[in-house]
Enzyme design. Structure first.
Site, PDB file in Angstrom:
ATOM      1  N   ARG A 174       1.061   4.364  -2.820  1.00  0.00           N
ATOM      2  CA  ARG A 174       1.009   5.556  -2.366  1.00  0.00           C
ATOM      3  C   ARG A 174       2.019   6.698  -2.995  1.00  0.00           C
ATOM      4  O   ARG A 174       1.779   7.626  -3.615  1.00  0.00           O
ATOM      5  CB  ARG A 174       0.890   5.996  -0.827  1.00  0.00           C
TER       6      ARG A 174
ATOM      7  N   LYS B 135       0.829  -1.245  -0.007  1.00  0.00           N
ATOM      8  CA  LYS B 135      -0.201  -0.155   0.016  1.00  0.00           C
ATOM      9  C   LYS B 135       0.785   1.198  -0.120  1.00  0.00           C
ATOM     10  O   LYS B 135       0.415   2.319  -0.684  1.00  0.00           O
ATOM     11  CB  LYS B 135      -0.935  -0.016   1.369  1.00  0.00           C
TER      12      LYS B 135
END
Length: 248
Positions: free
Chosen positions: A79, A75
């Site tokens: 980002r 994740k």
């Protein structure tokens, strides 16, 4: 309906070109498969808001990196790619879905809440946050045209859904009108259980350790300007108390 596939880049670009908002909900194990989608969004140049597949803990806040089998690292990588490409975005950090762990009262291996004895991890005072999936969707939709959440993280920490294990068990005991035998699992014992457990039980125990020992969902303060129930007080959500009523 517009069709596009993460495995068919031209179809993905064609689909994205017809959108001004993109919300992705692939499971975390496939988080890196968002890379072609991000590339398509960049190429299309028309997307005003991208909401990637986060929908969990804030990956920049977790204190268990190194023991999560890369769960949060994926994740964070997504980002960084979004931000390096300058794509307008909103991250949704909703903590735990109610359908995960809560139906068993955070008792790995059980399909329903206990009626006789219950395991309490750590001292039982560290709080976690549970949000119903449908409510996460409601708050997510609220953000898509809201300039206050552009290029920011929206946290969901509803006051009626923030509970420690001691508070959770106490509430359950009141609903079934019965005191349960408490078995306390120390941090050291939980870490040993994590080491010895097979998958997927290992990940359940890791998330329990993260939530109810390390306090990864609640150890930090959040600004009311980026908390969902404060930004959107008109949104009704299911409280933990209401959810447990369906299990009693």
């Amino acid at each position: 309906m517009v069709q596009g596939s993460l495995d068919d880049y031209p179809s993905l670009v064609e689909a994205v070109r017809q959108m001004d908002v993109v919300i992705c909900a692939v499971p975390t194990k496939k988080a890196l498969e968002q890379k072609p989608l991000i590339r398509a969004i960049k190429e299309a140049g028309c997307v005003k808001r991208f909401i990637p597949a986060e929908f969990g803990l804030d990956p920049t806040k977790v204190q268990i990196c190194g023991m999560d089998h890369g769960f949060y690292g994926k994740k964070i990588e997504i980002r960084r790619l979004i931000e390096s490409e300058g794509i307008p975005h909103t991250y949704i950090c909703c903590n735990l879905f109610m359908r995960y762990l809560l139906p068993s009262l955070v008792q790995p291996g059980l399909d329903a809440p206990p009626r006789d004895e219950v395991k309490i991890f750590g001292d039982g005072n560290t709080r976690g946050v549970f949000v119903k999936e449908a409510d996460v969707a409601k708050f997510t939709i609220c953000t898509i045209e809201d300039p206050r959440t552009l290029n920011k993280t929206l946290y969901l920490r509803p006051s009626g859904n923030v509970y420690s294990m001691n508070e959770l068990v106490d509430l359950w005991e009141k609903k079934i009108n019965k005191f349960l035998k408490k078995i306390h699992i120390t941090e050291e014992q939980l870490l040993k259980n994590i080491q010895d457990a097979p998958l997927p039980l290992k990940m359940d125990l890791i998330f329990i350790y993260s939530t109810f020992i390390k306090g990864d969902q609640t150890y930090f303060e959040i600004d009311s300007r980026i908390e969902g129930t404060q930004l959107y007080p008109h949104v009704n959500y299911t409280t933990l108390n209401e959810y447990l009523d369906t299990l009693a």
